[in-house]
Design an enzyme around this catalytic site. Sequence first.
Site, PDB file in Angstrom:
ATOM      1  N   HIS A 111       0.847  -1.197   0.000  1.00 33.92           N
ATOM      2  CA  HIS A 111       0.000   0.000   0.000  1.00 33.92           C
ATOM      3  C   HIS A 111       0.883   1.248   0.000  1.00 33.92           C
ATOM      4  O   HIS A 111       1.840   1.305   0.788  1.00 33.92           O
ATOM      5  CB  HIS A 111      -0.916  -0.022   1.232  1.00 33.92           C
ATOM      6  CG  HIS A 111      -1.794   1.177   1.319  1.00 33.92           C
ATOM      7  ND1 HIS A 111      -2.716   1.486   0.354  1.00 33.92           N
ATOM      8  CD2 HIS A 111      -1.870   2.164   2.242  1.00 33.92           C
ATOM      9  CE1 HIS A 111      -3.323   2.615   0.684  1.00 33.92           C
ATOM     10  NE2 HIS A 111      -2.828   3.047   1.817  1.00 33.92           N
ATOM     11  N   ALA A 144      -9.794  -8.815   6.146  1.00 31.55           N
ATOM     12  CA  ALA A 144     -11.043  -8.451   5.468  1.00 31.55           C
ATOM     13  C   ALA A 144     -11.221  -6.942   5.311  1.00 31.55           C
ATOM     14  O   ALA A 144     -12.122  -6.495   4.597  1.00 31.55           O
ATOM     15  CB  ALA A 144     -12.225  -9.050   6.235  1.00 31.55           C
TER      16      ALA A 144
HETATM   17  C1  GAR Z   1       1.440   0.686  -6.092  1.00 31.39           C
HETATM   18  O1  GAR Z   1       1.863   1.960  -5.639  1.00 31.39           O
HETATM   19  C2  GAR Z   1       0.542   0.025  -5.067  1.00 31.39           C
HETATM   20  O2  GAR Z   1       0.904   0.273  -3.753  1.00 31.39           O
HETATM   21  C3  GAR Z   1      -0.764   0.679  -5.381  1.00 31.39           C
HETATM   22  O3  GAR Z   1      -0.814   0.674  -6.777  1.00 31.39           O
HETATM   23  C4  GAR Z   1       0.509   0.811  -7.295  1.00 31.39           C
HETATM   24  C5  GAR Z   1       0.734  -0.277  -8.309  1.00 31.39           C
HETATM   25  O4  GAR Z   1       1.871  -0.042  -9.071  1.00 31.39           O
HETATM   26  N1  GAR Z   1      -1.833  -0.055  -4.760  1.00 31.39           N
HETATM   27  C6  GAR Z   1      -2.842   0.532  -4.127  1.00 31.39           C
HETATM   28  O5  GAR Z   1      -3.001   1.738  -4.055  1.00 31.39           O
HETATM   29  C7  GAR Z   1      -3.831  -0.433  -3.503  1.00 31.39           C
HETATM   30  N2  GAR Z   1      -4.576   0.208  -2.457  1.00 31.39           N
HETATM   31  P1  GAR Z   1       2.422  -1.156 -10.088  1.00 31.39           P
HETATM   32  O6  GAR Z   1       1.232  -1.708 -10.871  1.00 31.39           O
HETATM   33  O7  GAR Z   1       3.364  -0.399 -10.983  1.00 31.39           O
HETATM   34  O8  GAR Z   1       3.117  -2.208  -9.268  1.00 31.39           O
END
Ligand code: GAR
Length: 203
Positions: A111, A144
């Site tokens: 996250h 969850a």
């Molecule tokens: C990452 O920064 C991840 O933490 C975020 O999406 C990005 C994916 O990058 N996830 C969230 O915000 C989930 N709540 P990537 O596809 O280049 O790995």
Amino acid sequence: MPAARLVVLVSGSGTNLQALLDACADPAYGAEVVAVGADRTGIVGLERAERAGVPTFVQRVQDHAGRAEWDAALTTAVAAYRPDLVVLAGFMKLVGEDFLAHFGGRTVNTHPALSPSFPGMHGPRDALEYGVKVTGCTLFVVDAGVDTGAIVAQRAVPVEDDDDVEALHERIKVAERGVLVDTVGRMAREGWSVDGRRVRLGA
Ligand code: GAR
């Protein structure tokens, strides 16, 4: 010891997935990505898996009667690859009851904020809007809730005065990739335990 089997779930660009694929190229890393799953087609994350010769699968919510049916299908698809650890790497869906019944305690998510601050889909934006001077990333054991699981690792990232959401998120993603590779490798090689909210790496 055989390499730990990782199934990685993605929804987007897959840079975190790529960092894991690159790390797994070294046998000493102790893990291999045995499959990559997604909740949508046409994403760079799936292309990265295909380029690496890793099997892929897609389960889209809209192809199922409802959320629970989707979750059951996702669970079956992941289970087919017998993972030791499931890694959600930019997977923009909450997994459900079935999934947690099978893979609870051995599913981690990354996250882009320092939990418990700024859960949800917009961690970098929310941190910037709040005006914090330090944010970062959190790797946690999925439960969850929304980004509420027990914390495995965190890394701080300073907020710069001239940051916009994109610049901040990009710097957080550099930290995320480092944390993900370091921590998943240790989980694979050394194991981990969860006691309440406290996660410990190693036997
Ligand atoms: C990452 O920064 C991840 O933490 C975020 O999406 C990005 C994916 O990058 N996830 C969230 O915000 C989930 N709540 P990537 O596809 O280049 O790995």
